[in-house]
Design a protein around this motif. Structure first.
Motif, mmCIF file in Angstrom:
data_model
loop_
_atom_site.group_PDB
_atom_site.id
_atom_site.type_symbol
_atom_site.label_atom_id
_atom_site.label_comp_id
_atom_site.label_asym_id
_atom_site.label_seq_id
_atom_site.Cartn_x
_atom_site.Cartn_y
_atom_site.Cartn_z
ATOM 1 N N ASN A 358 0.841 -1.196 0.000
ATOM 2 C CA ASN A 358 0.000 0.000 0.000
ATOM 3 C C ASN A 358 0.880 1.251 0.000
ATOM 4 N N ASP A 359 1.776 1.349 -0.966
ATOM 5 C CA ASP A 359 2.664 2.504 -1.056
ATOM 6 C C ASP A 359 1.878 3.807 -1.122
ATOM 7 N N GLU A 360 2.487 4.832 -0.514
ATOM 8 C CA GLU A 360 1.956 6.193 -0.580
ATOM 9 C C GLU A 360 0.579 6.329 0.071
ATOM 10 N N GLU A 361 0.277 5.448 1.029
ATOM 11 C CA GLU A 361 -0.933 5.602 1.836
ATOM 12 C C GLU A 361 -0.606 6.418 3.089
ATOM 13 N N LYS A 362 -1.627 7.061 3.655
ATOM 14 C CA LYS A 362 -1.470 7.789 4.900
ATOM 15 C C LYS A 362 -1.740 6.855 6.076
ATOM 16 N N PHE A 363 -1.176 7.218 7.235
ATOM 17 C CA PHE A 363 -1.355 6.375 8.415
ATOM 18 C C PHE A 363 -2.787 6.514 8.921
ATOM 19 N N THR A 364 -3.350 5.390 9.382
ATOM 20 C CA THR A 364 -4.755 5.351 9.803
ATOM 21 C C THR A 364 -4.872 4.627 11.135
ATOM 22 N N THR A 365 -5.705 5.187 12.021
ATOM 23 C CA THR A 365 -6.076 4.518 13.268
ATOM 24 C C THR A 365 -7.593 4.456 13.333
ATOM 25 N N TYR A 366 -8.121 3.758 14.353
ATOM 26 C CA TYR A 366 -9.573 3.574 14.379
ATOM 27 C C TYR A 366 -10.328 4.871 14.673
ATOM 28 N N ASP A 367 -9.615 5.886 15.236
ATOM 29 C CA ASP A 367 -10.299 7.152 15.485
ATOM 30 C C ASP A 367 -9.968 8.206 14.429
ATOM 31 N N ARG A 368 -9.103 7.882 13.465
ATOM 32 C CA ARG A 368 -8.801 8.805 12.377
ATOM 33 C C ARG A 368 -8.521 8.006 11.113
ATOM 34 N N ASN A 369 -9.511 7.981 10.245
ATOM 35 C CA ASN A 369 -9.398 7.202 9.005
ATOM 36 C C ASN A 369 -8.842 8.095 7.899
ATOM 37 N N ASN A 370 -7.593 7.853 7.538
ATOM 38 C CA ASN A 370 -6.952 8.599 6.461
ATOM 39 C C ASN A 370 -6.803 7.753 5.203
ATOM 40 N N GLY A 371 -7.432 6.564 5.210
ATOM 41 C CA GLY A 371 -7.330 5.672 4.063
ATOM 42 C C GLY A 371 -8.321 6.052 2.972
ATOM 43 N N PRO A 372 -8.311 5.299 1.875
ATOM 44 C CA PRO A 372 -9.203 5.605 0.747
ATOM 45 C C PRO A 372 -10.648 5.208 0.980
ATOM 46 N N GLY A 373 -10.902 4.294 1.945
ATOM 47 C CA GLY A 373 -12.255 3.790 2.148
ATOM 48 C C GLY A 373 -13.020 4.616 3.167
ATOM 49 N N TYR A 374 -14.314 4.302 3.290
ATOM 50 C CA TYR A 374 -15.144 4.954 4.287
ATOM 51 C C TYR A 374 -14.820 4.398 5.666
ATOM 52 N N ASP A 375 -15.422 5.037 6.716
ATOM 53 C CA ASP A 375 -15.129 4.601 8.081
ATOM 54 C C ASP A 375 -15.521 3.153 8.311
ATOM 55 N N ASP A 376 -16.648 2.709 7.681
ATOM 56 C CA ASP A 376 -17.068 1.325 7.892
ATOM 57 C C ASP A 376 -16.150 0.337 7.181
ATOM 58 N N ARG A 377 -15.224 0.857 6.342
ATOM 59 C CA ARG A 377 -14.248 -0.015 5.690
ATOM 60 C C ARG A 377 -12.848 0.242 6.222
ATOM 61 N N ASN A 378 -12.751 0.997 7.309
ATOM 62 C CA ASN A 378 -11.461 1.290 7.914
ATOM 63 C C ASN A 378 -10.932 0.029 8.582
ATOM 64 N N CYS A 379 -9.796 -0.456 8.087
ATOM 65 C CA CYS A 379 -9.250 -1.716 8.608
ATOM 66 C C CYS A 379 -8.957 -1.625 10.099
ATOM 67 N N ALA A 380 -8.583 -0.438 10.583
ATOM 68 C CA ALA A 380 -8.269 -0.290 12.005
ATOM 69 C C ALA A 380 -9.487 -0.534 12.874
ATOM 70 N N ASN A 381 -10.694 -0.400 12.305
ATOM 71 C CA ASN A 381 -11.916 -0.661 13.076
ATOM 72 C C ASN A 381 -12.129 -2.141 13.326
ATOM 73 N N TYR A 382 -11.394 -3.001 12.629
ATOM 74 C CA TYR A 382 -11.582 -4.448 12.738
ATOM 75 C C TYR A 382 -10.451 -5.111 13.522
ATOM 76 N N GLY A 383 -9.777 -4.332 14.371
ATOM 77 C CA GLY A 383 -8.752 -4.912 15.235
ATOM 78 C C GLY A 383 -7.405 -5.095 14.582
ATOM 79 N N TYR A 384 -7.170 -4.415 13.431
ATOM 80 C CA TYR A 384 -5.883 -4.568 12.765
ATOM 81 C C TYR A 384 -4.849 -3.553 13.236
ATOM 82 N N GLY A 385 -5.206 -2.690 14.177
ATOM 83 C CA GLY A 385 -4.247 -1.730 14.704
ATOM 84 C C GLY A 385 -3.950 -0.618 13.727
#
Length: 429
Positions: A358-385
């Motif tokens: 996932n080159d050139e992606e921004k860092f994402t946590t469960y309280d701040r989704n900086n990824g390309p997907g919506y919050d319900d698709r935020n990987c950090a929301n599923y326990g991935y850290g």
């Protein structure tokens, strides 16, 4: 007609019998003597008459016999027809008896059905009364519900208006939050510099105290004595040539920080051993760093940015104590959400773990989704850290541990321990 013919037949038959009886006697005279004939002339004429009448009688007998045979045949056929008709009548009688029985049964069932129908009609009447009562209750409930809906609609309208107001306030607060975040970032930089300055002042004061007590001379009176260097300038900038363990190093922009060195020039920036430390954390914690340097920890995004931006760095990942992959590594600053710049596999080996797909992606946590997907698709929301997540929620070094003490989504490899470390690279980015 048949009876008359039968009578003629029996009369002729009787005469024949008489003739046969007379012929059986010894002489005609005996016959004549036995029969009281009137006279001889008459008797002479009578044979001719008798012969004529006898022939007539014989022809009549033949006709009678023929008719009798025909009659017998007809009687025989009539008997057969009568026998067949009797048999058919008996069969029809049996069928009629069976039908009568069935009709009787049907009548009995009909009587039962009539009784049941009477009972059902009574039940239907009762149910109709209950239905009427229920319809009345439904109408009453409907009226009550309509009134309740009006009240609810009114409340919903009020809540919608309040929600719009809250939304506007939230947007205003979001702008303020962004401004506050920028201010906090600047404040952190100032705080880091202030901490380094305080440590430098403490170091300078200790040196002054030492100088004042040296040979009874004051620090100001000492001539040709070398001026002590500030603490940050006297510390190394990397783990190169440092032994294994915890050391203080100078991070660019004057910051001093404790780091863990492996004894081979590598600075450990992340370590997972047994799941003692929870890595599913807030954005601020990932930015500042967390954990225990003697156990599991995360170095911190801000410090990683300062270190990797000061010079080209190489990243190495150990899986269960064994070297797995090596990359050229650099991340952006807070304004870029610590964006992961183009990663190149340093050894050109296949990255079977796909940590950095996932080159050139921004860092994402469960309280701040900086990824390309919506919050319900935020990987950090599923326990991935926290990680540089994309739409692919695959294995990453900050995943949580499962019940078998393995990192989440590491079933294929069974990863229990993982370590990330960096050091300056001579190959450039």
């Amino acid at each position: 007609m048949i009876t008359q013919k039968c009578r003629k037949f029996f009369a002729v038959f009787f005469i024949v019998v008489q003739i046969c009886t007379v012929s059986s006697q010894s002489t005609v005279d005996d016959f004549i003597s036995t029969t009281n004939l009137p006279n001889e002339d008459k008797l002479l004429k009578e044979p001719e008459q008798k012969e004529n009448s006898l022939s007539i009688i014989l022809s009549e007998i033949q006709k009678i016999q023929s008719n009798t045979a025909n009659i017998e045949l007809k009687l025989k056929k009539n008997d057969e027809i009568i026998a067949r008709q009797n048999a058919e009548l008996e069969n029809k009688l049996r069928l009629l008896k069976m039908q009568v029985k069935e009709v009787n049964k049907a009548n009995e069932q009909l009587i039962d059905y009539e009784n049941q129908n009477t009972a059902l009609n009574a039940t239907i009447n009762i149910k109709n009364e209950e239905i009427s009562k229920l319809e009345k209750q439904i109408n009453e409930n409907y009226n009550e519900r309509m009134e309740t809906e009006k009240e609810h609609n009114s409340k919903i309208s009020d809540l919608t208006n309040r929600l719009d107001e809250c939304q506007r306030e939230l947007e205003e607060k979001s702008e303020l939050s962004e401004r506050l975040y920028n201010c906090e970032t600047k404040n952190n930089d100032v705080s880091y510099k202030l901490t380094d300055t305080e440590e430098y002042l403490e170091y300078t004061k200790s040196k002054l105290r030492e100088c004042k007590t040296t040979n009874g001379k004051n620090y100001t009176e000492t001539e040709n004595e070398e001026t002590p260097k500030p603490l940050a300038e006297s510390l190394p900038s990397f783990c190169l040539n440092l032994t294994a363990g915890i050391h203080k190093i100078q991070i660019p922009k004057g910051r001093v920080s404790d780091v863990v060195c492996d004894g081979d020039g590598w600075m450990i920036i992340q370590r997972r051993i047994n799941g003692n430390v929870d890595f599913n954390r807030y954005w601020q914690e990932y930015e500042d760093g967390f954990g225990d340097l003697n156990d599991e920890f995360w170095f911190g995004l801000h410090k990683l940015h300062l270190v990797t931006s000061s010079a080209p760095h190489r990243l190495r990942i150990l899986i269960d104590g064994q070297g797995a992959s090596s990359y050229n590594f650099r991340i952006g600053g807070a304004g870029e959400m610590y964006k992961l710049y183009k990663i190149r596999n340093y050894t050109d080996d296949a990255d079977k773990y796909l940590f950095f797909n996932n080159d050139e992606e921004k860092f994402t946590t469960y309280d701040r989704n900086n990824g390309p997907g919506y919050d319900d698709r935020n990987c950090a929301n599923y326990g991935y850290g926290g990680w540089w997540h994309s739409n692919y929620c695959g294995l990453n070094p900050n995943s949580q541990y499962d019940d078998l003490n393995r990192l989440v989504d590491s079933d294929r490899y069974g990863i229990h321990q993982i370590t990330m470390m960096i050091r300056p690279s001579t190959n450039g980015y």
